[in-house]
Motif scaffolding. Structure first.
Motif, short mmCIF file in Angstrom:
data_model
loop_
_atom_site.label_atom_id
_atom_site.label_comp_id
_atom_site.label_asym_id
_atom_site.label_seq_id
_atom_site.Cartn_x
_atom_site.Cartn_y
_atom_site.Cartn_z
N PHE A 20 0.83 -1.21 0.00
CA PHE A 20 0.00 0.00 0.00
C PHE A 20 0.86 1.26 0.00
O PHE A 20 0.60 2.20 -0.76
CB PHE A 20 -0.93 0.01 1.21
CG PHE A 20 -1.69 1.29 1.37
CD1 PHE A 20 -2.81 1.55 0.58
CD2 PHE A 20 -1.28 2.25 2.29
CE1 PHE A 20 -3.50 2.75 0.71
CE2 PHE A 20 -1.97 3.45 2.42
CZ PHE A 20 -3.09 3.69 1.63
N VAL A 21 1.88 1.27 0.84
CA VAL A 21 2.76 2.45 0.89
C VAL A 21 3.45 2.65 -0.45
O VAL A 21 3.56 3.78 -0.96
CB VAL A 21 3.79 2.29 2.02
CG1 VAL A 21 4.82 3.42 1.98
CG2 VAL A 21 3.09 2.28 3.38
N PHE A 24 0.94 3.99 -2.93
CA PHE A 24 0.61 5.39 -2.62
C PHE A 24 1.72 6.32 -3.09
O PHE A 24 1.46 7.37 -3.70
CB PHE A 24 0.38 5.56 -1.12
CG PHE A 24 0.08 6.98 -0.72
CD1 PHE A 24 -1.18 7.52 -0.92
CD2 PHE A 24 1.07 7.77 -0.15
CE1 PHE A 24 -1.44 8.83 -0.56
CE2 PHE A 24 0.81 9.07 0.22
CZ PHE A 24 -0.45 9.61 0.01
N THR A 28 1.52 9.19 -6.14
CA THR A 28 1.67 10.59 -5.76
C THR A 28 2.95 11.22 -6.29
O THR A 28 3.00 12.44 -6.47
CB THR A 28 1.66 10.74 -4.22
OG1 THR A 28 2.61 9.84 -3.64
CG2 THR A 28 0.28 10.47 -3.66
N TYR A 94 -3.88 13.32 -3.44
CA TYR A 94 -3.75 12.37 -2.33
C TYR A 94 -4.98 11.46 -2.25
O TYR A 94 -4.87 10.26 -2.00
CB TYR A 94 -3.58 13.12 -1.02
CG TYR A 94 -2.19 13.67 -0.79
CD1 TYR A 94 -1.10 13.20 -1.52
CD2 TYR A 94 -1.95 14.65 0.17
CE1 TYR A 94 0.17 13.70 -1.31
CE2 TYR A 94 -0.67 15.15 0.39
CZ TYR A 94 0.38 14.68 -0.36
OH TYR A 94 1.64 15.18 -0.15
N TYR A 96 -7.02 10.57 -4.71
CA TYR A 96 -6.97 9.60 -5.80
C TYR A 96 -5.93 8.52 -5.52
O TYR A 96 -6.16 7.33 -5.81
CB TYR A 96 -6.62 10.30 -7.12
CG TYR A 96 -7.56 11.40 -7.52
CD1 TYR A 96 -8.93 11.29 -7.29
CD2 TYR A 96 -7.08 12.57 -8.11
CE1 TYR A 96 -9.80 12.31 -7.65
CE2 TYR A 96 -7.94 13.59 -8.48
CZ TYR A 96 -9.30 13.46 -8.25
OH TYR A 96 -10.15 14.48 -8.61
N ALA A 97 -4.80 8.92 -4.95
CA ALA A 97 -3.74 7.95 -4.67
C ALA A 97 -4.17 6.95 -3.60
O ALA A 97 -3.90 5.75 -3.72
CB ALA A 97 -2.47 8.69 -4.23
N VAL A 98 -4.84 7.44 -2.56
CA VAL A 98 -5.32 6.54 -1.51
C VAL A 98 -6.34 5.56 -2.07
O VAL A 98 -6.26 4.34 -1.83
CB VAL A 98 -5.93 7.34 -0.34
CG1 VAL A 98 -6.65 6.41 0.63
CG2 VAL A 98 -4.84 8.12 0.40
N SER A 101 -4.68 3.07 -4.54
CA SER A 101 -3.84 2.11 -3.82
C SER A 101 -4.71 1.07 -3.11
O SER A 101 -4.40 -0.13 -3.12
CB SER A 101 -2.96 2.84 -2.80
OG SER A 101 -2.14 3.79 -3.45
N LEU A 102 -5.79 1.52 -2.47
CA LEU A 102 -6.69 0.58 -1.79
C LEU A 102 -7.37 -0.35 -2.78
O LEU A 102 -7.56 -1.54 -2.50
CB LEU A 102 -7.73 1.35 -0.98
CG LEU A 102 -7.23 2.07 0.27
CD1 LEU A 102 -8.35 2.90 0.89
CD2 LEU A 102 -6.69 1.08 1.29
#
Length: 337
Positions: A20-21, A24, A28, A94, A96-98, A101-102
């Protein structure tokens, strides 16, 4: 999620947290999801109804999921992140990235469940398979000619929501069905909450993008077809056993008709297929010609191993189906005589 579960799966959970990190940071910094063209601005500020449309006045009649989602994620970014960043573009990026990623993380969770059920691997092998699967999405097209192109890449934010997100959702839904079986939406013995969640997810899969909903439609079609080949004598039993796949497949057929009524289909319908098909095939060949040859070899080996395992499991079913078809053919020939 109790302590025993966390302790038993701590390495897997740690692997998913790292994933996930990494995703993300990728969305980003390396490949930021930002609003920058007219399509992005249009779909960010123009929500739509949660049901498909009909007619030439609607550009994309069935794209309910991506067009609602893009606007919704933008609103969430403005409401919950912008008060801290004081920057509209940074806050929405941020958000959109979260979400991206999820979404991809959820797909790999379902993928690992599927692999674990089929192969029953230990934790170390699960992590290896997870790492290999993730790397293939990013390394397949890494070469001097393609730069940072990967299987999650899109030209802009709108394409990410219209193509990547529906593809991930549909592939994840197919893997879920392949792991746990197709949930019978009409079976009251199944909990209402599970049936409701599966129904909503299938609805979003079908009403996402026609090009990506093929994943689910093809899977449902082959489930119905194989069941017919196993026992085609009693139509009522076939329908009873496959009522959920049939309902979902008919829903996809309906979405196909709705999409054909839209403005975009009307525009595409004016093109000459004899001219566009060779161009599409040429683009496909050129794209894979520029891919990383070692990754292609690795993918080919993995596909061969997967097919070997799949055919080993299906060997008895294939024999059973072929045997029944053979005897049915003999009966038909005898009847014709």
């Amino acid at each position: 999620m109790n302590k025993e579960f966390i302790k038993r799966n701590r390495w897997i959970i740690g692997g998913f947290l790292i994933l996930f990190v990494g995703l993300f940071l990728y969305f980003t910094y390396a490949h930021p999801l930002v609003i920058f063209d007219t399509d992005d601005w249009n779909y960010v500020g123009e929500p739509r109804h949660a049901i498909p449309g009909f007619g030439r006045g609607i550009w994309n009649p069935i794209k309910v999921f991506p067009e609602i989602l893009q606007c919704l994620i933008s609103e969430l970014g403005v409401c919950f992140i912008m008060p801290f960043t004081k920057d509209f573009f940074l806050a929405t990026s941020y958000a959109y990235a979260v979400f991206g990623s999820l979404m991809i993380l959820g797909f790999f969770v379902v993928f690992l469940r599927f692999i674990d059920k089929k192969l029953h691997m230990n934790t170390f092998r699960k992590l290896l398979v997870l790492g290999l699967a993730v790397s293939l999405f990013f390394l397949t097209f890494v070469s001097k000619d393609t730069g940072n192109v990967n299987l999650f890449s899109e030209n802009n934010l709108t394409c990410f929501f219209n193509y990547t997100v529906p593809a991930v959702l549909n592939m994840g839904m197919v893997l879920f069905f392949m792991t746990d079986g197709i949930t019978d939406l009409l079976d009251r013995s199944v909990s209402f909450s599970k049936r409701a969640v599966v129904f909503v997810l299938c609805y979003l899969c079908i009403c996402s993008n026609l090009c990506e909903s093929y994943f689910l439609a093809i899977y449902l079609g082959q489930v119905i077809l194989f069941d017919i080949l196993r026992d085609h004598r009693d139509v009522k039993k076939i329908v009873r056993r496959n009522r959920t796949p049939i309902i979902l497949f008919l829903g996809w057929i309906l979405s196909l008709g709705l999409e054909l009524s839209g403005g975009r289909s009307a525009q595409v319908g004016n093109t000459n297929m004899a001219e566009t098909l060779p161009l599409a095939l040429g683009y496909f060949v050129n794209r894979f010609a520029g891919s990383n040859v070692w990754v292609v070899i690795a993918v080919a080996v993995i596909v061969m191993i997967s097919l070997t395992l799949l055919l080993r499991d299906m060997k008895k079913q294939i024999k059973l189906i072929s045997g029944r078809c053979f005897w049915d053919l003999l009966r038909l020939l005898h009847f014709m005589q």
